[in-house]
Write an enzyme that holds these catalytic residues in place. Structure first.
Site: not given
Ligand code: ADQ
Length: 461
Positions: A157, A365
Site C-alpha cells: 500500500h 504517498d
C-alpha cells in the site's frame, strides 16, 4: 472465483469495532470479502507476555475473523519499531528518519513467523491468500517454509523505492528475497513496480522476464500495477445524504458564506502537513483578498502516537496553527480550523462536498484515497477543485487536478489561489475528467484485478 479468499493484514478491523478507524482496507475489500472468506491478522490487543500461537476465531456476516494478540514487546519492536521506524520512513524516501536496530528486525521476523504458524493450520488447499502491506513482507516466505503451496499474493500500500534508496536498509536482500516467495506482488503505480524490479535486478541479480516476473529458487513472482480505488458510487451517495444532515448544516452555518478548504489525513510526516499549512499561510500573505473569505479545515487524525517523530510533528503543527490563527484571525473570522479527532465517514463525505477545494499534498504517498473520496463527493454541477501532490500515487491517474510540488509552499499558495478563483466551466471540465477516473478505477476493480492475476498463476511452482 474458485477457492476461498483469505485476506491477511497486520491489523484486522473486528466487526465489533466499526467506526472511523475501520476505514481503508475494510472499505477497499468490501466487495471481495464475501461470505465464506477469512480475514487473518493482529487483533489490536497487547498482552503482557507473548500470546498463544493459535488464532482466536469470530464470525460476522458470514466472514470469519481469525486474530492473534501481540505482546507489549512484540508491539514495540515489530510494530512501532521495525515496521514504523524503519520500513515506513524508508518506503517514503525519508532515510534521515530511519532508525535501524537488529533486535527490532529480529522481532519483525519472529512476529511474521508467528503469523505463519497461526495461519497455516487454518488454510485449505485451494484458498487464495492475499497478504497486505509492509508489516508482512516475509509472511509468504514463512508460509512456504511450512509447506504451504497455495497461491499467495502480496499488495504493497506504500510506495516502493528505487535500489539507491533501498540499499540503505540493512537486510534489504532478505526483504527483497522474501517478496519473491509470493506468486503475485502488486503496486499502486508503474513507478513503484519499476523500483522493485530494478531493486531485485541490482541487489539480488535477478533479471525480470518479459511478462514482468522474477524467478528465484524455481518460483516465479508476477509483478502487477493495480491502483487501489474507492466505492465511488457509495461514497457519492453518502456525500449527498450527509449534505442534508445536521453536521453539514452546522458546518455551513459556521462558514457564513465563506469558502471552505479541506485537508483530511492521518497525522503523519509523509502527508506534508507542515508545508501545506505554510502554503495556506502564504496564500493569506500574498493574496489578502482571501482574508475573511476562506476557512481551511484540517482534520489530522492522531496516529502512531508511540513513535516519537509523530509526537514531534504534533507539537510542530500545534505551533503552526497557533501562529497562523494569531497572525490572521479577526474577531469574527478564524482562518484555520484544526482537529486531531477522526470524523465519521458519512460526515467526512458531506464535508468534502461542502469544500470548494480539497488539499491533498503528501510528500510521498502510495495512492491517497482522500483525493479520490474528495472527487467522488463533489456536486458535478458546482464541483470543488482538487489540489494534489505530484508525489501521491493518485497523481498518476488524477491528472486533471491542480498538481503541485508539496515541498514548495509558494506553489501550494498559488494553486490555492487558482482553485478559489477558478471559473465554473473549468471546474466542471476538470471534475468530469477526474470523476471518470474515480468511477473507472474503483475498489471493486482493484480487488478483481488482483485476484484475477493471482488466479492466473500456476501456484504450485
Ligand atoms: P493511509 O496512509 O492511511 O493509507 P489514505 O489513503 O489517504 O492514507 O487514507 C485511508 C483512509 O482513511 C481514507 O479512506 C480516509 O478517508 C481515511 N482517513 C484519513 N484521515 C482521516 C481522518 N482524519 N478522519 C477520518 N478518516 C480519515 C495507506 C497508504 C495510502 C494508500 C492506502 C490504501 O499510505 O497511500 O492510499 O493505504 O492503499
Amino acid at each position: 472465483m474458485s477457492g476461498r479468499l483469505v485476506v491477511v493484514s497486520n491489523r484486522v478491523p473486528l466487526p465489533n469495532e466499526r467506526g472511523p478507524r475501520a476505514g481503508g482496507l475494510a472499505v477497499a475489500l468490501a466487495d471481495a470479502l464475501g461470505p465464506g472468506s477469512l480475514w487473518f491478522g493482529w487483533s489490536g490487543r497487547r498482552t503482557a507476555r507473548a500470546g498463544a500461537t493459535s488464532a482466536t476465531l469470530a464470525e460476522s456476516d458470514g466472514i470469519a475473523y481469525a486474530t492473534i494478540d501481540l505482546s507489549e514487546t512484540e508491539y514495540r519492536l515489530f510494530y512501532a519499531g521495525f515496521s514504523n521506524r524503519v520500513l515506513w520512513p524508508l518506503l517514503h524516501f525519508r532515510l534521515g528518519l530511519v532508525q535501524y536496530r537488529s533486535d527490532e528486525y529480529h522481532a519483525y521476523r519472529v512476529v511474521n513467523r508467528r503469523f505463519a504458524e497461526a495461519l497455516a493450520p487454518l488454510l485449505r488447499p485451494d484458498d487464495l491468500v492475499w497478504v497486505h502491506d509492509y508489516h508482512l513482507f516475509p509472511l509468504g516466505e514463512e508460509l512456504r517454509a511450512r509447506g504451504i503451496g497455495n497461491r499467495i499474493g502480496f499488495f504493497l500500500h506504500t510506495p516502493f523505492v528505487p535500489p539507491e534508496v533501498l540499499r540503505a536498509l540493512p537486510r534489504a536482500e532478505q526483504i527483497l528475497a522474501s517478496l519473491c516467495a509470493y506468486d503475485v506482488v502488486g503496486f499502486h503505480t508503474e513507478q513503484f513496480r519499476a523500483g522493485f524490479l530494478r531493486s531485485t535486478h541490482e541487489i539480488l541479480g535477478l533479471t525480470p522476464d518479459e511478462g514482468g516476473g522474477v524467478t528465484m529458487g524455481g518460483r516465479r513472482a508476477q509483478t502487477i500495477v493495480d491502483p487501489i480505488g474507492i466505492d465511488a458510487e457509495g461514497f457519492a451517495a453518502a456525500a449527498e445524504q450527509s449534505w442534508r444532515g445536521s453536521e453539514v448544516r452546522r458546518l455551513r452555518a459556521s462558514l457564513a458564506g465563506r469558502a471552505l478548504a479541506i485537508g483530511v489525513d492521518r497525522l503523519d510526516y509523509s502527508k506534508g502537513l507542515v508545508q501545506r499549512l505554510d502554503g495556506f499561510a502564504r496564500l493569506l500573505a500574498r493574496y489578502p483578498e482571501h482574508h475573511q473569505r476562506v476557512s481551511f479545515l484540517q482534520v489530522a487524525a492522531r496516529s502512531r502516537e508511540d513513535v516519537s517523530e509523530y509526537q514531534d510533528l504534533r507539537i510542530e503543527l500545534d505551533r503552526m496553527v497557533g501562529d497562523t490563527i494569531g497572525q490572521y484571525s479577526q474577531f469574527d473570522w478564524v482562518p484555520v480550523r484544526y482537529m486531531t479527532r477522526p470524523l465519521r465517514r458519512g460526515t467526512l463525505a458531506g464535508f468534502y462536498r461542502a469544500a470548494a477545494m480539497g488539499v491533498v499534498t503528501p510528500l510521498r504517498d502510495g495512492m491517497n484515497l482522500v483525493a479520490k473520496e474528495y472527487v467522488a463527493a463533489q456536486n458535478p454541477e458546482d464541483p470543488g477543485v482538487l489540489i494534489l501532490s505530484r508525489f501521491a500515487g493518485a497523481a498518476a491517474e488524477l491528472t486533471e487536478a491542480l498538481i503541485v510540488n508539496p515541498y514548495d509552499p509558494e506553489e501550494i499558495a498559488d494553486a490555492m489561489h487558482s482553485a478559489l478563483t477558478m471559473r465554473l466551466e473549468e471546474r466542471q471540465a476538470r471534475h468530469r475528467a477526474l470523476r471518470e477516473q474515480v468511477w473507472t478505477g474503483t475498489a471493486r476493480r482493484f480487488s478483481e484485478r488482483f485476484l484475477a492475476a493471482l488466479q492466473a498463476t500456476d501456484g504450485s511452482a
